[in-house]
Design a protein around this motif. Structure first.
Motif, PDB file in Angstrom:
ATOM      1  N   SER A 127       0.825  -1.216   0.000  1.00  0.00           N
ATOM      2  CA  SER A 127       0.000   0.000   0.000  1.00  0.00           C
ATOM      3  C   SER A 127       0.852   1.257   0.000  1.00  0.00           C
ATOM      4  CB  SER A 127      -0.947   0.008   1.202  1.00  0.00           C
ATOM      5  OG  SER A 127      -0.223  -0.032   2.414  1.00  0.00           O
ATOM      6  N   TYR A 132      -1.217   2.653  -6.037  1.00  0.00           N
ATOM      7  CA  TYR A 132      -2.329   2.659  -5.087  1.00  0.00           C
ATOM      8  C   TYR A 132      -2.462   4.021  -4.402  1.00  0.00           C
ATOM      9  CZ  TYR A 132      -1.405  -2.216  -6.001  1.00  0.00           C
ATOM     10  OH  TYR A 132      -1.169  -3.407  -6.640  1.00  0.00           O
ATOM     11  N   THR A 135      -4.181   6.209  -6.922  1.00  0.00           N
ATOM     12  CA  THR A 135      -5.592   5.857  -7.028  1.00  0.00           C
ATOM     13  C   THR A 135      -6.370   6.404  -5.841  1.00  0.00           C
ATOM     14  OG1 THR A 135      -5.032   3.842  -8.264  1.00  0.00           O
ATOM     15  CG2 THR A 135      -7.220   3.939  -7.266  1.00  0.00           C
ATOM     16  N   ARG A 136      -5.755   6.338  -4.653  1.00  0.00           N
ATOM     17  CA  ARG A 136      -6.426   6.893  -3.472  1.00  0.00           C
ATOM     18  C   ARG A 136      -6.627   8.398  -3.620  1.00  0.00           C
ATOM     19  NH1 ARG A 136     -10.375   6.047  -0.428  1.00  0.00           N
ATOM     20  NH2 ARG A 136     -10.554   7.898   0.856  1.00  0.00           N
ATOM     21  N   VAL A 187      -3.728  -2.792   0.986  1.00  0.00           N
ATOM     22  CA  VAL A 187      -4.075  -2.070  -0.251  1.00  0.00           C
ATOM     23  C   VAL A 187      -5.561  -1.738  -0.282  1.00  0.00           C
ATOM     24  CG1 VAL A 187      -4.287  -2.314  -2.759  1.00  0.00           C
ATOM     25  CG2 VAL A 187      -2.149  -2.943  -1.621  1.00  0.00           C
ATOM     26  N   LEU A 191      -7.543   1.967  -0.204  1.00  0.00           N
ATOM     27  CA  LEU A 191      -8.416   2.403  -1.286  1.00  0.00           C
ATOM     28  C   LEU A 191      -9.852   2.634  -0.809  1.00  0.00           C
ATOM     29  CD1 LEU A 191      -7.080   0.029  -4.083  1.00  0.00           C
ATOM     30  CD2 LEU A 191      -6.620   2.467  -3.816  1.00  0.00           C
ATOM     31  N   HIS A 302       4.009  -3.494  -7.342  1.00  0.00           N
ATOM     32  CA  HIS A 302       2.561  -3.654  -7.255  1.00  0.00           C
ATOM     33  C   HIS A 302       2.253  -4.999  -6.596  1.00  0.00           C
ATOM     34  CE1 HIS A 302       2.060  -6.778 -10.400  1.00  0.00           C
ATOM     35  NE2 HIS A 302       3.191  -6.280 -10.843  1.00  0.00           N
TER      36      HIS A 302
END
Length: 389
Positions: A127, A132, A135-136, A187, A191, A302
């Protein structure tokens, strides 16, 4: 004027340190000033490489006045003891995942760091990875509405990589829940941006010669109303990096001819003792050690395919970009490489130690991730859904 580099002392020169070493070598914000490991060969190499002392005993290393931050990279079952020793010596702490093997150990670690007034950061977990985190940020912008559902899966050869005996015993921190679900749970929690309130899971234990869980599926419900479906297999058949552009977990392009290599190598090993020696020989100071930095990264690290379903878009973080599948159009956001692999860990650690901002991955965050992992084990054992307070 740039602050002086964080002075790191390392407990454990094994696999975790081997994976973090390229970061430490590339980063001017950290400097390795001491280490501790039971293996004499590893200690000798560290002293030769860094001109710094290497200790056989943890208590001696944490008392070294040159050490400002202790990186606890020892096996899982020693994390609590080593964090508490570091805190008692007044050192800030970066501890590998999982934080510990029980909530009680986590609470003891938190109390020790609070009493000493030192920072506790837990990682590397995936995370931390830029796909990620980016994306957050997109989710937090509010452009796509609330998170409704997350799908995360990963298929690897984890169970057939060289292991020490305790890594194949769940009660000692072995198996894929402690080692791999920690990443995946971290992760999806990042998110979702919400607390997990219920957990239901099943485990796969399909190889009697590797007597721990090698696979799981779990359903997590969040306080926000969102839910996440997590699946993982470490049995070494399908490789889900095919769905991530052929980029492996560490950011390198996969070599097609490597398929099945973990199982083939394992078949040539005659005993658990020989397997443990093979693992040790492949880590720092071992006879077959090869620095990870010798293989250039093509993209960010990832942890397998992930899709986040929001009210107005599906977001798909990939090693080199985030794809946005919106209501009316599809777009993508490229993710240039940072200054070093896992630079995000140093970003968070430095800011926390300097008092600039609180870390995301602090002890309370990591304890909550472990709580979910323990609930997965409990749910699978009881065949019941587990509610979390």
């Amino acid at each position: 004027m740039r602050p002086s580099a964080l002075r790191l002392g390392v407990i454990g020169l094994g696999r975790a340190f081997t994976l973090m070493l390229p970061t430490f070598l590339a980063e001017q914000r950290v400097r390795l000033v001491a280490a501790c490991d039971p293996r004499e060969a590893a200690r000798e190499r560290f002293t030769a490489d860094f001109g710094a002392p290497a200790y056989a005993e943890v208590a001696d290393m944490v008392r070294d006045p040159e050490v400002e931050v202790v990186y606890v990279a020892s096996p899982h079952q020693f994390h609590a003891e080593h964090v508490e020793l570091a805190a008692a010596a007044g050192k800030h702490v970066l501890v590998e995942k999982p934080m510990a093997l029980s909530r009680e150990e986590c609470d003891s670690m938190l109390r020790a760091c609070h009493a000493a007034g030192v920072v506790l950061v837990v990682g590397h977990c995936h995370s931390f990875d830029t796909p990620y985190l980016q994306t957050r940020k997109l989710i937090e912008s509010g452009r796509f509405g609330d998170v409704r559902m997350i799908q995360a899966l990963n298929y690897t050869d984890f169970l057939y990589r060289p292991r020490r005996p305790e890594e194949l015993r769940t009660e000692d921190g072995g198996g894929v829940v402690f080692s791999q679900a920690t990443h995946q749970v971290d992760v999806v929690r990042l998110l979702a941006g919400s607390s997990v309130i219920r957990v239901s899971s099943v485990l796969g234990r399909w190889d009697p010669e590797r007597p721990t869980e090698g696979a799981y599926s779990a359903l997590l419900w969040f306080q926000s109303g969102a839910f996440a479906n997590l699946s993982y297999s470490g049995y070494g058949h399908f490789d889900s990096d095919e769905w991530c552009g052929g980029i492996g977990e560490m950011g390198q392009a996969k070599v097609p001819d490597s398929y099945g290599s973990a199982r083939r190598r394992l078949q040539q090993i005659g005993s658990m003792k020989a397997e443990a020696s093979l693992k040790a020989n492949g880590t720092y100071g071992g006879s077959h050690y090869q620095a990870a930095s010798q293989v250039p990264a093509h993209a960010h690290q990832h942890f397998g395919p992930v899709i986040v379903c929001c009210e107005h878009a599906d977001l798909r973080p990939l090693p080199d970009k985030v794809i946005v599948y919106g209501d009316a159009k599809m777009s993508s956001i490229d993710l240039p490489l940072g200054p070093s692999p896992r630079f995000e860990v140093i970003d968070e650690l430095e800011a926390a130690v300097r008092g600039e901002r609180a870390p995301i991955h602090d002890g309370k965050w990591a304890r909550d991730t472990l709580t979910v992992c323990l609930a997965m084990l409990q749910s699978a054992g009881s065949m019941e859904e587990i509610s979390l307070s």
